[in-house]
Design a protein around this motif. Structure first.
Motif: not given
Length: 835
Positions: A666-687
């Motif tokens: 979960a802390m890894h996703s704080v930095i990397t985020g997730g989703g697909s930016w190409a399909h408008h579902t991307g999101w950023n973690g706070t780090g």
């Protein structure tokens, strides 16, 4: 013949009386004479020195500065200079100089003054080790008898060795080794003849003849020493004439500090005094800490630069003082420098007096007398500070900022001769790095400048931790059977809180709500209301009990729902220790900062024995074979030797390896985020700012308290865990807000202050240096973890392989067994899973 017989009789009687008198005096003083044989095993009083793990000097403590040297390491010319000046017949006399004593006695009879001491080097050794410097006859008698005894116990070279290492030479320097360092910043074998002669002239009057106190008298004395060396044949006439014309080059040199770590040095001093008492400062102890020079310097730079960046974007608070005002007479260059010399030093800030302002440029005199120019790029940031959340208009020219006579702080630009306008930050900060495997502190700084404040915020400041508490709460959730795919409703909470007696309405920051969220996403986006719902689901008693596992004192934790938002107050050291558990696979390590201590003979008298967090040696879980260990990326054998399998050397396991792994994910996703930016579902973690490090093995969590009074970022990478904090020592002052500065361009930082923006940059800076040359090593997957493909929205199993699904980790047995329903029944499937 009769006259001659009478004369011989008188002489014989005088000899008998003299001998009897000497014998009587010896019998009289003998009970008060110390045992000179103790000089065989003398322990010279030497300061305690503190070093980095790689042998760089951090600090030294002790009243006397001394660098003991064996006689063979002292240059011949140094020995000759002292002998020529202090005792020219040293190698011939029996420890006293009868000729000198008779000369001093005659002088006393003639003048009535004790102006000639007639002390040999041996007598000076006797006085320095056993007697005082008071000028009394009884002290002189004792000195003579002790000198005679010393000559029977020690060789001439042993006596000279003691003398050259014991003699007081001014400015707390004792012995020639320390004097060479204090006056010239050199070792004795690097000194010139003129410098040797200057030091050799000091024993007569270390204060009055000191070159830093009275250069004229010191030079005269130096030339006297050179004259004595010429008389004794130690130098020739040409050398004498050439050397006596050389200028004095002495300047004060403090201890040759190689790594600046004053907060750590004070931690060491306190612990050593507690262990050894006052003897810690005189035994010549060498304390080797656990910090490395590279990481400590990186930590100091990271903290200071980040604090300066924060401080400067909030505006310029004006000059330190004014030396003169417009229309008044200006000070001369020397007068300016004299004023600047009275100002203290704060880290790398340098005091400067503005002498001229012209257009977008200003000329100034630095402390020390150097003339510099401040260019526009180094001062255009300096909008007027109004409040922590308000700044004035951008300056257009230098006169909007400065005026002649102003005294300001400046800093030297890195890799340049240019200088930048600066100021002493109002805010404070702390940063600390641990080795998560054994708790060794690898870098620590408790503030911008130890001269500014000796309060060590890294170990002493108890501050509210904000969202930095959430990984520990999520760890409890995983221990309670939840997973990274568990859905929790990210919606406003409006429920009666019986413990608080009010309807509590916690909000997200920013107040945006996404509805049902997987826990991986909720932690990465730091959703406050999700954390509150978790605490209420598990119960406050369960949460407190789980937090205790990480070394947090339950009596210091709030026993209500506010703990979900980080209302607990912890020190950075306590917090980084807790985060180390997620980095090392579930073990609680004990921080320490002294690796070993050696005495003046380099014999180790203390060696730390930390307990090791060894995920591969843990007897509570299946241990892999050597072959399996070697196949793991990064070869953990290098970090976790198999010999630590001894249970007594293992740190206690407090959470399962699987639990620690899920939190790390979960802390890894704080930095990397997730989703697909190409399909408008991307999101950023706070780090997300740590993506600039271009590594896939970073794990972190931001933290911001109510009203942004404290900003945090904690996290880890291979072999290191770091916590960074920024805030004001004044608890009532928040970190504020900044507006856009038109002078600075698009890459500037502005807006509200929070963990990812205010504390994380220091974390990133330290990690950038600490991880240079370290290969990527993602957290290894422990036994008992499985991966399955899930649907992003529901957290249920998915047959899809597109952007709507992903692989997720689960503790075996907790993975979902149902598949997500078709789109038309998706809402119902979510409702079935939500908390």
């Amino acid at each position: 013949m009769t006259w001659l017989k009478r004369l011989l009789g008188i002489m014989l009687l005088g000899a008998i009386v003299g001998t009897a008198s000497v014998g009587a005096m010896y019998i009289y003083v003998r009970p008060e004479l110390p045992d000179v044989s103790t000089l065989k095993d003398v322990q010279l009083q030497t300061p305690m020195r503190v070093y980095t793990a790689d042998g760089k000097l951090i600090s030294q403590f002790g009243e006397k500065r001394r660098i003991p040297l064996p006689i063979q390491d002292i240059p011949l010319k140094m020995k000759q200079a002292f002998i020529a000046t202090e005792d020219s017949r040293f190698y011939q006399n029996p420890g006293i100089d009868p000729i000198g004593i008779i000369r001093a006695a005659i002088n006393l009879v003639v003048t009535g003054k004790k102006s000639q001491g007639a002390s040999t080097i041996t007598q000076q050794v006797a006085r320095n080790f056993f007697l005082t410097r008071e000028k009394t006859y009884i002290r002189k008698i004792k000195e003579i008898f002790l000198a005679l005894q010393i000559e029977h116990v020690l060789t001439k070279n042993e006596i000279l060795d003691l003398y050259l290492n014991k003699i007081a030479l001014g400015y707390r320097a004792y012995g020639v080794g320390a004097a060479a360092q204090v006056y010239y910043g050199k070792s004795v074998n690097q000194l010139t003849l003129a410098q040797i002669a200057m030091i050799a002239g000091l024993p007569k009057a270390p204060s009055a003849l000191n070159p830093l106190h009275d250069p004229v008298r010191a030079k005269d004395r130096r030339n006297t020493v050179l004259g004595r060396m010429l008389e004794q044949g130690y130098i020739d006439k040409a050398t004498y004439e050439k050397t006596r014309l050389e200028p004095l080059t002495a300047t004060y040199h403090g201890a040759e500090i190689q790594v600046h770590a004053p907060y750590l040095a004070e931690m060491v001093r306190q612990q050593m005094e507690a262990k050894y008492g006052d003897k810690a400062y005189t035994r010549g102890l060498k304390v080797y800490t656990t910090v490395t020079a590279k990481r400590q310097l990186a930590a100091e730079h990271a903290l200071r630069q980040n604090l300066l960046n924060y401080d400067q974007r909030h505006g310029f608070r004006g000059p330190i003082m004014h030396l003169w005002k417009a229309g008044k007479p200006e000070l001369t260059h020397d007068q300016i420098n004299h004023k600047l010399e009275t100002l203290p030093n704060y880290a790398h800030l340098i005091a400067a007096a503005i002498t001229q302002v012209d257009g977008q440029q200003a000329k100034a005199v630095l402390k020390g007398g150097k003339n510099i120019t401040l260019n526009w790029d180094g001062m255009k940031w300096a909008r007027r500070f109004i409040t922590d959340s308000r700044q004035g208009k951008e300056p257009k020219q230098a006169s909007d900022i400065l005026a002649p006579g102003d005294v300001v702080w400046v800093t030297k630009e890195k890799d340049s001769d240019d200088y930048r306008l600066s100021q002493l930050p109002d805010a404070s900060a702390a940063i600390i790095a641990l080795n998560p495997q054994n708790g060794a502190i690898e870098a620590i700084s408790g503030g911008f400048s130890y001269n500014q404040s000796k309060f060590n915020r890294a170990t002493q400041a108890r501050r509210q931790v904000g969202s930095n508490i959430k990984p520990f709460i999520y760890s409890n959730a995983f221990a309670s059977g939840m997973t990274l795919a568990t859905l929790v409703n990210d919606a406003p909470v409006n429920q009666w809180d019986q413990s608080l007696g009010v309807a509590w309405r916690p909000k997200n920051s920013p107040p945006v709500y996404a509805g049902p969220l997987r826990l991986r996403v909720a932690l990465a986006e730091s959703k406050n209301v999700v954390s509150v719902r978790l605490v209420r689901k598990m119960g406050i008693d369960s949460v407190i009990k789980h937090l205790e596992l990480f070394g947090f004192n339950k009596d210091e934790l709030p026993h209500n729902d506010t703990i979900a938002l980080g209302s607990a107050s912890l020190t950075p050291l306590q917090l980084v220790r807790g985060y180390a558990t997620f980095a090392n696979g579930g073990f609680l390590i004990s921080p320490y900062f002294i690796d070993h201590v050696s005495d003046s003979t380099d014999q180790i008298i203390y060696q730390a024995q930390p307990k090791i967090a060894c995920r591969y040696c843990d007897k509570s879980a299946k241990s892999p074979s050597i072959k399996e260990l070697l196949s793991i990326k990064g070869n953990p054998l290098q970090q976790c030797p198999i010999q630590y399998a001894n249970a007594s050397q293992l740190a206690p396991r407090i959470i399962s390896a699987q639990n620690a792994f899920l939190v790390a994910q979960a802390m890894h996703s704080v930095i990397t985020g997730g989703g697909s930016w190409a399909h408008h579902t991307g999101w950023n973690g706070t780090g997300w700012r740590a993506l600039t490090l271009h590594r896939d093995d970073l794990y972190g969590k931001s933290g911001t308290t109510n009203a942004s009074r404290d900003a945090w970022f904690s996290g880890f990478a291979p072999g290191i865990v770091v916590t960074s904090w920024v805030g004001f020592d004044n608890f009532d002052r928040d970190l504020g807000h900044t507006s856009y500065n038109n002078n600075l361009g698009k890459d500037q930082v502005y807006g509200g202050e929070f963990g990812g923006k205010t504390a994380q940059p220091a974390w990133i800076s330290l990690m950038r240096e600490a991880l240079k040359g370290v290969p990527e090593q993602p957290v290894p997957i422990p036994n008992g973890i499985v991966t399955v493909r899930i649907d992003d929205k529901t957290g249920l199993l998915s047959n899809k392989t597109d952007y709507t699904s992903r692989f997720e980790y689960f503790i075996d047995g907790t993975q979902p067994t149902q598949y997500a329903r078709p789109n038309n029944a998706e809402h119902e499937s979510i409702q079935d899973q939500i908390y």
